[in-house]
Design a protein around this motif. Structure first.
Motif, PDB file in Angstrom:
ATOM      1  N   PHE A 142       0.815  -1.284   0.108  1.00 36.11           N
ATOM      2  CA  PHE A 142      -0.021  -0.111  -0.125  1.00 36.11           C
ATOM      3  C   PHE A 142       0.732   1.248   0.065  1.00 36.11           C
ATOM      4  N   PHE A 143       1.892   1.238   0.852  1.00 35.05           N
ATOM      5  CA  PHE A 143       2.641   2.553   0.858  1.00 35.05           C
ATOM      6  C   PHE A 143       3.764   2.760  -0.347  1.00 35.05           C
ATOM      7  N   ALA A 144       3.797   1.612  -1.266  1.00 38.70           N
ATOM      8  CA  ALA A 144       4.770   1.734  -2.154  1.00 38.70           C
ATOM      9  C   ALA A 144       3.621   1.996  -3.376  1.00 38.70           C
ATOM     10  N   GLY A 145       2.425   2.282  -3.159  1.00 36.07           N
ATOM     11  CA  GLY A 145       1.404   2.586  -4.256  1.00 36.07           C
ATOM     12  C   GLY A 145       1.304   1.263  -4.980  1.00 36.07           C
ATOM     13  N   ARG A 146       1.653   0.117  -4.824  1.00 34.55           N
ATOM     14  CA  ARG A 146       1.214  -0.788  -5.555  1.00 34.55           C
ATOM     15  C   ARG A 146      -0.066  -1.544  -5.300  1.00 34.55           C
ATOM     16  N   ALA A 147      -0.750  -1.195  -4.265  1.00 36.72           N
ATOM     17  CA  ALA A 147      -2.246  -1.859  -3.921  1.00 36.72           C
ATOM     18  C   ALA A 147      -3.043  -0.902  -3.039  1.00 36.72           C
ATOM     19  N   ARG A 148      -4.437  -1.241  -2.842  1.00 39.25           N
ATOM     20  CA  ARG A 148      -5.101  -0.464  -2.072  1.00 39.25           C
ATOM     21  C   ARG A 148      -4.590  -0.819  -0.557  1.00 39.25           C
ATOM     22  N   TYR A 149      -5.481  -0.100   0.289  1.00 40.84           N
ATOM     23  CA  TYR A 149      -5.154  -0.202   1.802  1.00 40.84           C
ATOM     24  C   TYR A 149      -5.821  -1.425   2.163  1.00 40.84           C
ATOM     25  N   PRO A 150      -5.062  -2.268   3.027  1.00 39.25           N
ATOM     26  CA  PRO A 150      -5.647  -3.605   3.440  1.00 39.25           C
ATOM     27  C   PRO A 150      -7.099  -3.548   3.827  1.00 39.25           C
ATOM     28  N   ARG A 151      -7.717  -4.569   3.452  1.00 42.73           N
ATOM     29  CA  ARG A 151      -9.200  -4.656   3.704  1.00 42.73           C
ATOM     30  C   ARG A 151      -9.427  -5.597   4.936  1.00 42.73           C
ATOM     31  N   PHE A 152     -10.481  -5.529   5.467  1.00 42.05           N
ATOM     32  CA  PHE A 152     -10.954  -6.623   6.512  1.00 42.05           C
ATOM     33  C   PHE A 152     -11.519  -7.759   5.730  1.00 42.05           C
ATOM     34  N   LYS A 153     -11.186  -9.038   6.294  1.00 43.49           N
ATOM     35  CA  LYS A 153     -11.652 -10.220   5.734  1.00 43.49           C
ATOM     36  C   LYS A 153     -12.991 -10.561   6.406  1.00 43.49           C
ATOM     37  N   ARG A 154     -13.945 -10.936   5.074  1.00 41.08           N
ATOM     38  CA  ARG A 154     -15.406 -11.256   5.589  1.00 41.08           C
ATOM     39  C   ARG A 154     -15.387 -12.591   6.112  1.00 41.08           C
ATOM     40  N   LYS A 155     -16.436 -12.818   6.751  1.00 44.87           N
ATOM     41  CA  LYS A 155     -16.754 -14.248   6.951  1.00 44.87           C
ATOM     42  C   LYS A 155     -17.337 -15.028   5.921  1.00 44.87           C
ATOM     43  N   SER A 156     -16.815 -15.855   5.505  1.00 46.95           N
ATOM     44  CA  SER A 156     -17.151 -16.723   4.342  1.00 46.95           C
ATOM     45  C   SER A 156     -16.850 -18.213   4.375  1.00 46.95           C
ATOM     46  N   THR A 157     -17.320 -18.935   3.498  1.00 49.16           N
ATOM     47  CA  THR A 157     -16.834 -20.513   3.550  1.00 49.16           C
ATOM     48  C   THR A 157     -15.694 -20.592   2.943  1.00 49.16           C
ATOM     49  N   SER A 158     -14.930 -19.762   2.447  1.00 46.88           N
ATOM     50  CA  SER A 158     -13.727 -19.921   2.120  1.00 46.88           C
ATOM     51  C   SER A 158     -12.482 -19.142   3.087  1.00 46.88           C
ATOM     52  N   GLY A 159     -11.528 -19.478   2.796  1.00 49.11           N
ATOM     53  CA  GLY A 159     -10.388 -19.010   3.581  1.00 49.11           C
ATOM     54  C   GLY A 159      -8.859 -19.679   3.415  1.00 49.11           C
ATOM     55  N   SER A 160      -7.957 -19.054   4.145  1.00 45.37           N
ATOM     56  CA  SER A 160      -6.882 -19.794   3.873  1.00 45.37           C
ATOM     57  C   SER A 160      -5.748 -19.445   5.094  1.00 45.37           C
ATOM     58  N   LEU A 161      -4.779 -20.284   5.095  1.00 45.61           N
ATOM     59  CA  LEU A 161      -3.685 -20.195   6.148  1.00 45.61           C
ATOM     60  C   LEU A 161      -2.267 -20.796   5.539  1.00 45.61           C
ATOM     61  N   ARG A 162      -1.370 -20.380   5.863  1.00 44.98           N
ATOM     62  CA  ARG A 162       0.086 -20.696   5.598  1.00 44.98           C
ATOM     63  C   ARG A 162       0.782 -21.359   6.522  1.00 44.98           C
ATOM     64  N   PHE A 163       1.403 -22.353   6.058  1.00 42.10           N
ATOM     65  CA  PHE A 163       2.267 -23.169   6.652  1.00 42.10           C
ATOM     66  C   PHE A 163       3.640 -23.296   6.464  1.00 42.10           C
ATOM     67  N   GLN A 164       4.568 -23.274   7.624  1.00 41.31           N
ATOM     68  CA  GLN A 164       6.041 -23.498   7.257  1.00 41.31           C
ATOM     69  C   GLN A 164       6.338 -24.867   7.341  1.00 41.31           C
ATOM     70  N   GLY A 165       6.986 -25.355   6.388  1.00 38.92           N
ATOM     71  CA  GLY A 165       7.176 -26.918   6.431  1.00 38.92           C
ATOM     72  C   GLY A 165       5.941 -27.418   5.953  1.00 38.92           C
ATOM     73  N   VAL A 166       6.452 -28.844   5.256  1.00 38.44           N
ATOM     74  CA  VAL A 166       5.339 -29.677   4.764  1.00 38.44           C
ATOM     75  C   VAL A 166       5.754 -31.373   5.178  1.00 38.44           C
ATOM     76  N   GLY A 167       6.782 -31.388   5.946  1.00 39.97           N
ATOM     77  CA  GLY A 167       7.219 -32.587   6.071  1.00 39.97           C
ATOM     78  C   GLY A 167       7.996 -33.295   4.987  1.00 39.97           C
ATOM     79  N   ALA A 168       8.706 -34.281   5.321  1.00 37.96           N
ATOM     80  CA  ALA A 168       9.726 -35.022   4.622  1.00 37.96           C
ATOM     81  C   ALA A 168       8.980 -35.776   3.404  1.00 37.96           C
ATOM     82  N   ALA A 169       7.743 -36.308   3.571  1.00 38.19           N
ATOM     83  CA  ALA A 169       6.823 -37.030   2.734  1.00 38.19           C
ATOM     84  C   ALA A 169       6.439 -36.123   1.617  1.00 38.19           C
ATOM     85  N   TRP A 170       6.992 -35.146   1.432  1.00 34.62           N
ATOM     86  CA  TRP A 170       6.361 -34.138   0.196  1.00 34.62           C
ATOM     87  C   TRP A 170       6.578 -34.638  -0.935  1.00 34.62           C
ATOM     88  N   PRO A 171       7.630 -35.300  -1.394  1.00 41.99           N
ATOM     89  CA  PRO A 171       8.002 -35.661  -2.783  1.00 41.99           C
ATOM     90  C   PRO A 171       7.256 -36.753  -3.171  1.00 41.99           C
TER      91      PRO A 171
END
Ligand SMILES: [Zn+2]
Length: 388
Positions: free
Chosen positions: A74-103
């Motif tokens: 936002f401050f670099a002028g690349r995007a709009r001001y961050p917005r609130f997330k609405r309650k919905s049936t979709s969503g996302s979460l980020r995880f660090q590491g996915v375990g050794a069985a990934w391959p």
């Protein structure tokens, strides 16, 4: 469980956003994700907020980091001001590491255990960070970033003008027409039916919820169908041609008109986006022709320009030279001529383009060689040109 986690992440995002916005408004303070994460530790032990402790800690920290990135953009002028997330049936979460069985196609996530992925993985390294998300149809996706080597495609010494359309997906200056698949139209029709049905359902009812899911699924199918067709088209173009000339359409302006939905549907922007990165990857040239150039109503044989050409006139005969034109093929040829002219930096408009050999090769070779010399293009390209 994931649904609750997504909810917790949304709560954290919204709470952090509110605090940061208010701190700035009230006291001119700029808070960072690190500041908020100190409170996060306290919140976890606050009565009524114990559920925060059930979510993997790294995922919550990542959520705050994402917000930092949103503010930076936002401050670099690349995007709009961050917005609130609405309650919905979709969503996302980020995880660090996915375990050794990934391959082997298994993602091991903290507190959740092993999840078998439905699709086989491309041959890439294990990612540091993956995003787990749920779409409106209730499917879960794992997405990640990976570095892949691309090699340049061979030089074909052919160039093409592409007229993106509503009826056909694309018309080429070689008179080739690429149509939407029949299945696409059937799916679109089904989606419309289901949407009408949804409008009739009572708000808050169980049947409405069921119908919402049906619409979401139908929409996802239409999107997939279109996306697949566009990838086939753009890959074909970069394989077959060295220079691809497309119209720089004012999509926003057109989008408001009568054809709004149809235009969004064929996704002009998506074609341009795909062509832009694919031509970059494979060493081809994409030329966007000025949108005010009258590509439809100029005769590609003698450059005579009509005063008017109605949108429903699919074919016309040039009053000056008598050539019979298919509207879209003619437009594609003009785009090619104009694109090559722009590329060569020429000013005269009498660069003729014939259907048979659509490529004024000397210009093309000149431009490619120029780019190779200035380092924009791989040396291998230059050698291909020299010996090709
Ligand atoms: Zn003419």
């Amino acid at each position: 469980m994931l649904h609750r986690w997504f909810g917790a992440a949304r709560w954290l995002w919204n709470t952090a956003l509110e605090i940061r916005s208010e701190a700035y408004r009230e006291c001119g303070l700029t808070l960072t994700g690190n500041d908020v994460s100190r409170w996060l530790t306290q919140w976890k032990s606050t009565p009524g907020h114990e559920w925060l402790a059930l979510v993997p800690a790294t995922s919550l920290t990542q959520c705050l980091r994402d917000q930092d990135a949103a503010f930076r953009n936002f401050f670099a002028g690349r995007a709009r001001y961050p917005r609130f997330k609405r309650k919905s049936t979709s969503g996302s979460l980020r995880f660090q590491g996915v375990g050794a069985a990934w391959p082997r196609g298994v993602a091991t996530l903290p507190k959740l255990g092993a999840l078998k992925l439905a699709e086989s993985l491309p041959d890439v390294e294990r990612p540091d960070l993956v995003t787990l998300s749920r779409d409106p149809c209730g499917r879960y996706h794992v997405s990640f970033c990976a570095q892949v080597e691309t090699s340049l495609l061979p030089i074909t010494q052919r160039s093409v003008g592409v007229d993106l359309g509503l009826k056909d997906l694309a018309t080429l200056s070689t008179a080739e027409k690429i149509a939407n698949r029949k299945r696409y139209h059937a799916r679109l029709r089904y989606l419309r039916q289901q949407q009408r049905c949804l409008a009739r359902r009572q708000k808050g009812s169980r049947r409405r919820e069921k119908q919402r899911l049906r619409v979401a699924r139908a929409r996802a199918r239409v999107r997939q169908e279109r996306q697949a067709a566009l990838h086939v088209l753009t890959t074909f173009l970069v394989q077959e041609f060295d220079v691809i000339c497309i119209e720089d359409l004012n999509v926003k302006g057109l989008g408001r008109g009568r054809h709004a939905r149809a235009i969004q549907d064929v996704a002009f922007n998506e074609v341009r986006r795909q062509l832009a990165y694919k031509s970059e990857w494979y060493g081809k040239i994409l030329v966007e022709v000025d949108r005010w150039y009258p590509s439809s109503k100029t005769c590609s044989a003698c450059r005579h320009t009509l005063d008017e050409l109605r949108l429903d006139e699919r074919q016309w005969k040039c009053p000056k030279c008598g050539t019979f034109h298919d509207r879209d093929v003619n437009a594609a040829r003009n785009l090619l001529a104009e694109g090559l002219r722009q590329l060569a930096g020429r000013d005269d408009r009498d660069l003729r383009v014939d259907a048979g050999d659509a490529c004024p090769e000397e210009i093309l070779v000149q431009v490619l060689a120029e780019e190779a010399r200035s380092g924009q293009r791989n040396r291998a390209c230059l050698e291909q040109l020299a010996f090709g």
